[in-house]
Write a protein that holds these residues in place. Structure first.
Motif, PDB file in Angstrom:
ATOM      1  N   ASN A   1      40.328  34.803  49.865  1.00 46.20           N
ATOM      2  CA  ASN A   1      39.494  33.610  49.639  1.00 46.20           C
ATOM      3  C   ASN A   1      39.063  32.980  50.958  1.00 46.20           C
ATOM      4  OD1 ASN A   1      39.663  33.980  46.924  1.00 46.20           O
ATOM      5  ND2 ASN A   1      41.211  32.399  46.567  1.00 46.20           N
ATOM      6  N   GLY A   2      39.828  33.231  52.020  1.00 46.07           N
ATOM      7  CA  GLY A   2      39.443  32.740  53.352  1.00 46.07           C
ATOM      8  C   GLY A   2      38.157  33.430  53.816  1.00 46.07           C
ATOM      9  N   HIS A   3      38.063  34.739  53.562  1.00 39.00           N
ATOM     10  CA  HIS A   3      36.827  35.475  53.902  1.00 39.00           C
ATOM     11  C   HIS A   3      35.653  34.913  53.098  1.00 39.00           C
ATOM     12  CE1 HIS A   3      39.641  39.113  54.784  1.00 39.00           C
ATOM     13  NE2 HIS A   3      39.195  38.670  55.949  1.00 39.00           N
ATOM     14  N   ILE A   4      35.907  34.664  51.812  1.00 40.14           N
ATOM     15  CA  ILE A   4      34.825  34.162  50.938  1.00 40.14           C
ATOM     16  C   ILE A   4      34.320  32.812  51.447  1.00 40.14           C
ATOM     17  CG2 ILE A   4      34.322  33.322  48.589  1.00 40.14           C
ATOM     18  CD1 ILE A   4      36.012  35.646  47.544  1.00 40.14           C
ATOM     19  N   ASP A   5      35.242  31.978  51.891  1.00 40.24           N
ATOM     20  CA  ASP A   5      34.878  30.665  52.450  1.00 40.24           C
ATOM     21  C   ASP A   5      33.933  30.841  53.652  1.00 40.24           C
ATOM     22  OD1 ASP A   5      35.908  27.607  52.745  1.00 40.24           O
ATOM     23  OD2 ASP A   5      35.732  28.548  54.719  1.00 40.24           O
ATOM     24  N   ILE A   6      34.252  31.797  54.513  1.00 41.11           N
ATOM     25  CA  ILE A   6      33.406  32.047  55.700  1.00 41.11           C
ATOM     26  C   ILE A   6      32.025  32.559  55.269  1.00 41.11           C
ATOM     27  CG2 ILE A   6      33.144  33.550  57.744  1.00 41.11           C
ATOM     28  CD1 ILE A   6      35.170  31.305  58.228  1.00 41.11           C
ATOM     29  N   ILE A   7      31.999  33.455  54.292  1.00 44.63           N
ATOM     30  CA  ILE A   7      30.718  34.021  53.824  1.00 44.63           C
ATOM     31  C   ILE A   7      29.833  32.904  53.245  1.00 44.63           C
ATOM     32  CG2 ILE A   7      29.662  35.585  52.130  1.00 44.63           C
ATOM     33  CD1 ILE A   7      32.441  37.235  52.556  1.00 44.63           C
ATOM     34  N   GLU A   8      30.448  32.000  52.465  1.00 50.32           N
ATOM     35  CA  GLU A   8      29.665  30.894  51.894  1.00 50.32           C
ATOM     36  C   GLU A   8      29.100  29.999  52.994  1.00 50.32           C
ATOM     37  OE1 GLU A   8      32.512  29.341  49.136  1.00 50.32           O
ATOM     38  OE2 GLU A   8      31.889  30.752  47.555  1.00 50.32           O
ATOM     39  N   ARG A   9      29.874  29.767  54.032  1.00 47.94           N
ATOM     40  CA  ARG A   9      29.381  28.956  55.166  1.00 47.94           C
ATOM     41  C   ARG A   9      28.249  29.691  55.897  1.00 47.94           C
ATOM     42  NH1 ARG A   9      33.111  24.745  56.020  1.00 47.94           N
ATOM     43  NH2 ARG A   9      34.914  25.113  54.698  1.00 47.94           N
TER      44      ARG A   9
ATOM     45  N   MET B   1      45.010  33.007  46.312  1.00 47.31           N
ATOM     46  CA  MET B   1      44.545  33.295  47.682  1.00 47.31           C
ATOM     47  C   MET B   1      43.524  34.418  47.762  1.00 47.31           C
ATOM     48  SD  MET B   1      48.257  33.213  49.413  1.00 47.31           S
ATOM     49  CE  MET B   1      49.491  32.263  48.565  1.00 47.31           C
ATOM     50  N   VAL B   2      43.336  35.120  46.639  1.00 40.51           N
ATOM     51  CA  VAL B   2      42.405  36.260  46.636  1.00 40.51           C
ATOM     52  C   VAL B   2      41.525  36.203  45.383  1.00 40.51           C
ATOM     53  CG1 VAL B   2      43.882  37.843  47.961  1.00 40.51           C
ATOM     54  CG2 VAL B   2      44.135  37.737  45.479  1.00 40.51           C
ATOM     55  N   PRO B   3      40.331  36.826  45.436  1.00 42.17           N
ATOM     56  CA  PRO B   3      39.517  36.886  44.219  1.00 42.17           C
ATOM     57  C   PRO B   3      40.205  37.736  43.143  1.00 42.17           C
ATOM     58  CG  PRO B   3      38.391  37.976  46.062  1.00 42.17           C
ATOM     59  CD  PRO B   3      39.671  37.427  46.602  1.00 42.17           C
ATOM     60  N   GLU B   4      39.785  37.542  41.890  1.00 36.98           N
ATOM     61  CA  GLU B   4      40.403  38.207  40.736  1.00 36.98           C
ATOM     62  C   GLU B   4      40.451  39.750  40.899  1.00 36.98           C
ATOM     63  OE1 GLU B   4      41.962  37.027  38.280  1.00 36.98           O
ATOM     64  OE2 GLU B   4      41.998  38.697  36.846  1.00 36.98           O
ATOM     65  N   ALA B   5      39.321  40.325  41.345  1.00 37.28           N
ATOM     66  CA  ALA B   5      39.252  41.794  41.481  1.00 37.28           C
ATOM     67  C   ALA B   5      40.314  42.304  42.466  1.00 37.28           C
ATOM     68  CB  ALA B   5      37.866  42.206  41.969  1.00 37.28           C
ATOM     69  N   VAL B   6      40.583  41.517  43.502  1.00 40.65           N
ATOM     70  CA  VAL B   6      41.590  41.911  44.506  1.00 40.65           C
ATOM     71  C   VAL B   6      42.987  41.726  43.916  1.00 40.65           C
ATOM     72  CG1 VAL B   6      42.568  41.343  46.762  1.00 40.65           C
ATOM     73  CG2 VAL B   6      40.080  41.390  46.466  1.00 40.65           C
ATOM     74  N   HIS B   7      43.180  40.638  43.182  1.00 43.53           N
ATOM     75  CA  HIS B   7      44.501  40.373  42.601  1.00 43.53           C
ATOM     76  C   HIS B   7      44.925  41.541  41.692  1.00 43.53           C
ATOM     77  CE1 HIS B   7      47.428  38.254  39.883  1.00 43.53           C
ATOM     78  NE2 HIS B   7      47.947  38.113  41.081  1.00 43.53           N
ATOM     79  N   ILE B   8      43.990  42.010  40.878  1.00 41.93           N
ATOM     80  CA  ILE B   8      44.286  43.116  39.955  1.00 41.93           C
ATOM     81  C   ILE B   8      44.744  44.357  40.745  1.00 41.93           C
ATOM     82  CG2 ILE B   8      43.218  44.745  38.291  1.00 41.93           C
ATOM     83  CD1 ILE B   8      41.435  42.311  37.406  1.00 41.93           C
ATOM     84  N   LYS B   9      44.013  44.708  41.792  1.00 36.65           N
ATOM     85  CA  LYS B   9      44.353  45.899  42.588  1.00 36.65           C
ATOM     86  C   LYS B   9      45.671  45.719  43.351  1.00 36.65           C
ATOM     87  CE  LYS B   9      42.172  49.239  43.007  1.00 36.65           C
ATOM     88  NZ  LYS B   9      42.275  50.446  42.144  1.00 36.65           N
TER      89      LYS B   9
END
Ligand code: PNS
Length: 169
Positions: A19-27, A148-156
């Motif tokens: 989710n930290g990466h996602i935060d950076i991408i949104e910025r 801390m991670v998106p759903e798709a990552v949590h599953i894996k």
């Protein structure tokens, strides 16, 4: 001045996306028209997920976001940036401890190609402590990493590190 689409590359190992990466991408999307998330090989790290698994998880997490593209590359980051006509390389900064290695990498990239600028974005305060490595370590020992991670990552991640049964603790 021409009104050209501004593309930025967000490179990393993304082993896995957090989710930290996602935060950076949104910025980054507030500044650039398009962000290409480029999964690259980091020679100093041994990966948990294969390159195609990492790409797939990122694609699933950004499904439907037209301004975000996901790709992988096996060579130099600056060569990839040039190939994609990118004007910038985005890197996230969490704490001062990130600075030295990021500074070194940015200077090397500038030496290799002066045309592409390194842009550092500060992560949101709630993600200051997150990193792919610490999340993997927590998951390995049964820690709850769901937030801390998106759903798709949590599953894996749960496939790689199935929850520890009480009798095994
Ligand atoms: O998420 P990471 O592991 O901090 O990302 C580091 C990465 C993959 C961006 C870096 O290792 C990289 O750019 N690798 C590609 C090879 C390259 O261009 N190396 C020279 C830059 S110093």
């Amino acid at each position: 001045m021409t009104d050209k689409k501004k593309t930025a590359i967000y490179p990393g190992s993304f082993d896995p996306l957090t989710n930290g990466h996602i935060d950076i991408i949104e910025r980054a999307l507030d500044i650039f028209d398009e962000v290409i998330i480029a999964v690259l090989h980091n020679p100093s790290k041994k990966a948990l997920f294969a390159m195609d698994e990492r790409v797939k998880m990122i694609r699933q997490s950004f499904n439907g976001t037209n301004s975000v593209k996901v790709d992988s590359f096996g060579g130099l980051l600056v060569d990839y940036a040039k190939m994609k006509n990118a004007v910038a390389i985005i890197r996230g900064m969490r704490a001062l401890s990130d600075f030295e290695s990021e500074f070194q990498m940015a200077l090397m990239n500038r030496k290799l190609n002066k045309e592409v600028q390194s842009v550092f974005l500060m992560t949101g305060f709630r993600w200051i402590f997150t990193s792919s490595s610490i999340i993997k370590e927590a998951a390995q020992f049964g820690g709850d990493i769901r937030d801390m991670v998106p759903e798709a990552v949590h599953i894996k991640m749960m496939e790689k590190y199935p929850p520890i049964k009480e009798s095994e603790e």
